[in-house]
Every structure is written in C-alpha cells, then in structure tokens.
Design an enzyme around this catalytic site. Structure first.
Site, PDB file in Angstrom:
ATOM      1  N   GLY A 252     -75.039   6.575  23.867  1.00 38.60           N
ATOM      2  CA  GLY A 252     -75.466   6.388  22.491  1.00 38.60           C
ATOM      3  C   GLY A 252     -75.222   5.048  21.849  1.00 38.60           C
ATOM      4  NE  ARG A 292     -80.876   2.724  22.371  1.00 36.98           N
ATOM      5  CZ  ARG A 292     -82.066   3.261  22.078  1.00 36.98           C
ATOM      6  NH1 ARG A 292     -83.139   2.503  22.059  1.00 36.98           N
ATOM      7  NH2 ARG A 292     -82.168   4.537  21.769  1.00 36.98           N
ATOM      8  CB  CYS A 358    -109.111   3.343  21.653  1.00 37.17           C
ATOM      9  SG  CYS A 358    -110.059   2.132  22.544  1.00 37.17           S
ATOM     10  CD  GLU A 359    -103.828   6.903  19.988  1.00 38.37           C
ATOM     11  OE1 GLU A 359    -103.367   7.172  18.859  1.00 38.37           O
ATOM     12  OE2 GLU A 359    -103.881   7.690  20.920  1.00 38.37           O
ATOM     13  CE1 TYR A 386     -83.825   6.446  27.023  1.00 37.90           C
ATOM     14  CE2 TYR A 386     -82.678   4.815  25.700  1.00 37.90           C
ATOM     15  CZ  TYR A 386     -82.667   5.976  26.449  1.00 37.90           C
ATOM     16  OH  TYR A 386     -81.492   6.667  26.616  1.00 37.90           O
TER      17      TYR A 386
HETATM   18  N1  LLP Z   1     -76.669  11.366  27.663  1.00 38.44           N
HETATM   19  C1  LLP Z   1     -77.538  12.251  27.146  1.00 38.44           C
HETATM   20  C2  LLP Z   1     -77.280  13.675  27.324  1.00 38.44           C
HETATM   21  C3  LLP Z   1     -78.694  11.799  26.458  1.00 38.44           C
HETATM   22  O1  LLP Z   1     -79.514  12.686  25.920  1.00 38.44           O
HETATM   23  C4  LLP Z   1     -78.931  10.407  26.322  1.00 38.44           C
HETATM   24  C5  LLP Z   1     -80.122   9.913  25.645  1.00 38.44           C
HETATM   25  C6  LLP Z   1     -77.992   9.521  26.917  1.00 38.44           C
HETATM   26  C7  LLP Z   1     -76.881  10.031  27.558  1.00 38.44           C
HETATM   27  C8  LLP Z   1     -78.146   8.034  26.838  1.00 38.44           C
HETATM   28  O2  LLP Z   1     -78.087   7.575  25.521  1.00 38.44           O
HETATM   29  P1  LLP Z   1     -78.128   5.997  25.222  1.00 38.44           P
HETATM   30  O3  LLP Z   1     -76.814   5.410  25.698  1.00 38.44           O
HETATM   31  O4  LLP Z   1     -79.269   5.421  25.958  1.00 38.44           O
HETATM   32  O5  LLP Z   1     -78.296   5.907  23.775  1.00 38.44           O
HETATM   33  N2  LLP Z   1     -86.371   7.147  23.915  1.00 38.44           N
HETATM   34  C9  LLP Z   1     -85.453   6.889  22.828  1.00 38.44           C
HETATM   35  C10 LLP Z   1     -84.024   7.219  23.188  1.00 38.44           C
HETATM   36  C11 LLP Z   1     -83.814   8.665  23.617  1.00 38.44           C
HETATM   37  C12 LLP Z   1     -82.383   8.969  23.999  1.00 38.44           C
HETATM   38  C13 LLP Z   1     -82.255  10.344  24.533  1.00 38.44           C
HETATM   39  N3  LLP Z   1     -80.967  10.675  25.085  1.00 38.44           N
HETATM   40  C14 LLP Z   1     -85.613   5.444  22.386  1.00 38.44           C
HETATM   41  O6  LLP Z   1     -86.433   4.728  22.961  1.00 38.44           O
HETATM   42  O7  LLP Z   1     -84.964   4.996  21.443  1.00 38.44           O
END
Ligand code: LLP
Length: 430
Positions: A252, A292, A358-359, A386
């Site tokens: 996160g 991320r 096309c959006e 992502y």
């Molecule tokens: N663990 C779990 C259970 C998760 O659901 C996620 C992300 C992570 C770890 C990794 O989180 P991070 O460190 O990447 O924040 N597509 C969206 C982000 C979706 C995140 C979903 N879960 C975007 O592009 O912002």
C-alpha cells in the site's frame, strides 16, 4: 535545466547533455535510442530503481525476521519477477496465472503467499501442489473449501486470515480495501470466530494474520491504526489458544506521481517497528506485500506524438500510447507526469494528451504545457506499476514492448504483440 538532474521521485530517470541539447536517459541509456530500436509505445524499466526501492524496505527491516513478498499484480512481467526473486523476495499472488508466472521466473514457492477473495478449487490445488508458503484467506466460506481441498490431497494448507481492520487509508475509493464496505477480508468483529473455525478444520494449519488497507497511501497514520487493530486481535486470538506465527501488514505504500511526499519505506517501517516493539511484538516474524512502491517509479512509457490538433476549447496532443497501455488515468483519473524525451525550446501550448482509442475517456494527461511537434517522443512517468499488468487489447491494439535497462545494458524483456497475436486464439464458426 541542470546537467544530469534526475526527475523528482525518479532517481534513475534523468536529463543529461546529448550533443548541444539535453535528452532523457534511463540509467545510462538515451531513451530516444530505445524508441528508435524498439518502436513505441515502449515501457522502459530501470533495474537499479527497482533494487533501490527494495533496498529501502530491506534497510527498514534490518535485524528483523521479515519476508518481503512483492505484490506481483503491480507488474508481473517475467524479467521483473526475476529481478525480485534473485534479490531474495517472496511474492504475493492473486491467481493461478500469477503462480505459474512467478514459478516460471524462478520464484521460491515456499515464499509465495496467495491472496484474493475468489480462489477456485483448481487454483487451491495448483498452489498446494506447488507448496506455497501460505494462503491469505478472505472469507469463512473459503476456509471450508480450502480445508476440504487440502484434506482431499492428504495435506494441510497453511493459512493466515485477512482481517478487514476498517481503517480509512485516505486514498482513491477504488483502491481502498480495508473499509467495512469493501469486499476484502474478514470483518473485524467476525475474526475471532473465524480463527476458532479455522483451527478446528482438518485441512488447515493456522500460521498468521494479515491485512491490506489500500493502495497509494501517503500517510503513516492509517498504517499505525491498522497495526493497533491487528495487534489487539492477535492478543485475543492467542488468548483463545491459537498461536499466530507471523503478522502480514500488506502493501500500500504510495509513490510520488505529482508532488506527493509518501514516507520512504525505511522511515515508515522505523515508526511501525517502534509501535510493534512498544506493544511487545517486536520479535514476531513479519511479512509485507508491497507492489507499487517497488516498481512504480522504476518505469516510464515512451510514446510518439502522432498529431497535434488545435480545438475550439482544447488543444489535443495525440500520441500512440492509449488507455489500453496506460489505463490509470481513464480508470482513476490518475495523474502521470508527461515529459519530452528531447525538450525543445519554446513557450509551449496547453494540451490534453490523448491516445487514438475511440473513447473520450482515453486521455493520458490533461492541461499539460508542452512544446511538441508530430514525431516527437514523450515519456509518461511513474509507469512501472499497474500499467503493463493492466494493459488490454482494446481497439485491437497489440500490447507494447518492454525493455529493462541495467546501467548501459538494454534487455528486450517483452516483444511487441503483433495484431496476429491478438486474434490467434479466435475461431470462425465456418
Ligand atoms: N496485497 C494485497 C492483498 C493487495 O490487494 C494489493 C493491491 C497489494 C498487496 C499491493 O498494494 P500496493 O503496494 O501496490 O499498493 N490498480 C490500482 C491499484 C490496485 C491495488 C490493489 N491491491 C492502481 O493502479 O492504482
């Protein structure tokens, strides 16, 4: 422009002198050379940036028993996985597909944790056969099915229950995951009952507890709140006679897309570890699942300007990358910086940078001041996380190519998808 000044938040993406001008580099490689060689749109990743992002976590956990499980949904390209596997990471997966990928890249099955609200029986079997480290279970129904599947295979599945701590991560609603209204995890109030149930099932072995409150979090407070709530639960569960071996605090941590100032991973963890120590859990094995923050600012996407189009209300800069390559602006109104690969001098024009799809939702950046002509090369920053992993073939666009830069070395890690690849699995009925 100062010579060789890295872009803010992107320590390995920099402008450096090139002839009488400046040009954009990733590590030691001029990106315009990459575009010439491999075409556009092109994702370019810096290996050093990935390893330095990982290094911040490793420093944060120095001297502790901690496992960093890269959340591979952020970028699941095999070569990226290999970089993290070789650096000692485990992996957080959310599908049988991700499991197959990470094994193909050399990931250690024992360091894999399997998250997700909808694991199928087939995926459970696949993961048990591979010998993964732990299932992060998200519902009581999943506990029952996993126990049945494991017992049927004559084994026990190691489980951790994902608790929904009901903490507001102060981020975009689509990427909040730890609030009561979210589909994720087991409700805080149900946790103890769910642990009792899990401990009584024949096919399960309870090993941990986990949570994930959301993504792109730029404050420390939500983490501290979630930690407090989880530690309260650990105390309750252990008083009920169920030992909790490890605590997994999810992922996160946010990155700087547009001037955000998230804490560095080591700073965040210094504070969290202090809290953990103060509450007497400092020696407990820890896990985290960052995605991320390990790859986001290690990648850029190169795109060529096709046309500039003056409009009555807006000017458009139409580029060859689109929402199918970079879905975050269309999905979350996300901001990605867009910079020229070889800056021109001039006052600039305010453009919406858009793709050919096309959006009207196919935009990459709004109201950006750019001095550009058709044929120029732009770089969309913060494109390591992502983006490629969420890319699609919408409008029958083949997915982009990817390169990994390591110093002055360049590796093509994914070739451009041809249009024939995009319909290779389809059949005409007659
Ligand atoms: N663990 C779990 C259970 C998760 O659901 C996620 C992300 C992570 C770890 C990794 O989180 P991070 O460190 O990447 O924040 N597509 C969206 C982000 C979706 C995140 C979903 N879960 C975007 O592009 O912002």
């Amino acid at each position: 422009m100062t010579p060789s000044s890295p872009l803010p938040g992107h320590p390995h993406v920099l402008y450096a002198p090139s002839g009488s001008q400046h040009a954009l580099y990733v590590e030691g490689v001029r990106v315009s050379d990459l575009a010439r060689q491999f075409g556009t749109p092109l994702f370019v990743y810096s290996k050093a940036a990935m390893l330095s992002a990982l290094g911040a976590y490793q420093r944060g956990f120095a001297g502790r028993q901690a496992q960093i499980c890269y959340a591979m949904k952020a970028n699941s390209s095999l070569a990226v996985l290999q970089v993290f596997a070789r650096a000692g990471c485990g992996f957080d997966i959310v599908s049988g597909g991700e499991l197959a990928r990470v094994l193909a890249a050399g990931g250690d099955p024992a360091r894999i944790i399997f998250s997700g609200v909808g694991k199928t029986r087939a995926e459970m079997q696949q993961a048990l056969k591979a010998g993964i480290g732990c299932f992060n279970v998200e519902s009581e129904a999943e506990l029952d099915v996993l126990s049945e599947v494991a017992a049927g295979m004559g084994t026990r599945a190691r489980v951790s229950l994902r608790v929904n701590p009901n903490v507001d991560p102060q981020t975009h609603p689509y990427i909040s995951t730890g609030l009561k209204g979210n589909k994720f995890g087991i409700a805080h109030d149900r946790t103890l009952a769910a642990y009792r149930h899990a401990a009584a099932l024949p096919g399960l072995q309870v090993v941990g507890i986990d949570c994930h409150i959301g993504s792109q979090i730029t404050e420390i407070t939500p983490y501290l709140d979630a930690m407090d709530r989880i530690l309260d639960l650990v105390a309750d569960i252990e008083s009920a006679g169920i030992p909790i071996h490890h605590i997994d605090f999810g992922g996160g941590l946010g990155i700087a897309y547009h001037g955000e100032t998230p804490p560095a991973a080591d700073v965040l963890w210094q504070q969290l570890l202090e809290r953990l120590d103060a509450r007497g859990y400092g020696q407990r094995p820890l896990m985290i699942e960052p995605g991320r923050s390990l790859v986001g600012n290690a990648g850029i996407c190169l795109t060529e300007v096709i046309f500039t189009k003056p409009g009555e209300e807006k000017n458009f800069c139409i580029v060859d990358a689109a929402m199918n390559d970079l879905p975050r602006p269309a999905m979350y109104q996300a901001f990605h910086q867009i910079v020229p690969a070889e800056p021109r001098t001039g006052p600039g024009v305010v453009y919406d940078v858009v793709g050919p799809v096309c959006e009207s939702g196919d935009w990459l950046g709004r109201d950006r001041v750019l001095e550009v002509q058709s044929g120029d090369l732009l770089a969309v920053l913060s494109a390591g996380a992502y983006c490629m992993s969420m890319a699609s073939n919408y409008n029958t666009r083949g997915r982009a190519a990817e390169v990994l830069v390591d110093g002055e070395q360049v590796h093509l890690i994914r070739q451009r998808e041809s249009v024939f690849d995009t319909f290779a699995l389809e059949h005409l009925p007659d």
